[in-house]
Design a protein around this motif. Sequence first.
Motif, short mmCIF file in Angstrom:
data_model
loop_
_atom_site.label_atom_id
_atom_site.label_comp_id
_atom_site.label_asym_id
_atom_site.label_seq_id
_atom_site.Cartn_x
_atom_site.Cartn_y
_atom_site.Cartn_z
N ASP A 46 -13.86 5.00 2.73
CA ASP A 46 -13.85 4.19 3.94
C ASP A 46 -13.62 5.09 5.15
O ASP A 46 -12.48 5.47 5.43
CB ASP A 46 -12.76 3.12 3.83
N LEU A 104 -12.48 2.31 -6.43
CA LEU A 104 -12.30 3.36 -5.43
C LEU A 104 -13.42 3.27 -4.40
O LEU A 104 -14.60 3.20 -4.74
CB LEU A 104 -12.33 4.73 -6.12
N VAL A 137 -11.80 8.23 4.27
CA VAL A 137 -10.53 8.03 3.57
C VAL A 137 -10.81 7.32 2.25
O VAL A 137 -11.47 6.29 2.23
CB VAL A 137 -9.56 7.18 4.43
N ARG A 189 -9.85 4.95 -0.66
CA ARG A 189 -8.97 3.79 -0.86
C ARG A 189 -9.21 3.22 -2.24
O ARG A 189 -10.36 3.04 -2.65
CB ARG A 189 -9.23 2.72 0.20
N VAL A 208 -8.36 -0.03 -4.64
CA VAL A 208 -7.81 -1.37 -4.81
C VAL A 208 -7.38 -1.45 -6.26
O VAL A 208 -8.21 -1.49 -7.17
CB VAL A 208 -8.86 -2.46 -4.47
N SER A 211 0.49 5.94 -0.37
CA SER A 211 -0.33 7.13 -0.56
C SER A 211 -0.03 7.72 -1.92
O SER A 211 1.14 7.87 -2.29
CB SER A 211 -0.01 8.18 0.52
N VAL A 240 -5.11 9.59 -1.95
CA VAL A 240 -5.81 8.30 -1.98
C VAL A 240 -4.83 7.24 -1.50
O VAL A 240 -3.65 7.28 -1.86
CB VAL A 240 -6.24 7.95 -3.43
N ILE A 241 -5.29 6.32 -0.66
CA ILE A 241 -4.47 5.17 -0.25
C ILE A 241 -4.68 4.09 -1.30
O ILE A 241 -5.80 3.66 -1.54
CB ILE A 241 -4.88 4.64 1.14
N VAL A 242 -3.59 3.66 -1.94
CA VAL A 242 -3.66 2.64 -2.99
C VAL A 242 -3.23 1.31 -2.40
O VAL A 242 -2.19 1.22 -1.74
CB VAL A 242 -2.76 3.02 -4.19
N HIS A 243 -4.03 0.28 -2.65
CA HIS A 243 -3.72 -1.08 -2.20
C HIS A 243 -3.36 -1.92 -3.41
O HIS A 243 -4.17 -2.08 -4.33
CB HIS A 243 -4.91 -1.69 -1.45
N SER A 299 0.85 -1.19 0.00
CA SER A 299 0.00 0.00 0.00
C SER A 299 0.89 1.23 0.00
O SER A 299 2.04 1.19 0.42
CB SER A 299 -0.94 0.01 1.20
#
Length: 77
Positions: free
Chosen positions: A63, A60, A66, A68, A70, A14, A32-35, A12
């Motif tokens: 959550d 997208l 936030v 997130r 995937v 940012s 955005v937090i990218v997984h 993960s």
Amino acid sequence: MSGYTATGSQASFSLTMPADSAFARLTGTTTVIVHQQGSTQLRGPTSLTNGSVVQARGLLFLDGGVFRLVANRIALG
């Protein structure tokens, strides 16, 4: 991208977008937090590092305030 953390085949980080991007204008946020999953396609890079400029595509989610993502695909930008 910043804060890259990998655990096995998952990672993960940012992703910060320009303040004048369509995403920032619509949501009021630039991060955005990218997984990254084991099945995420990497286009261009063989490995990701902090400071890289990338484009990420995927699902997208909002959550708890936030965003997130995937990632289905990550490309060197």
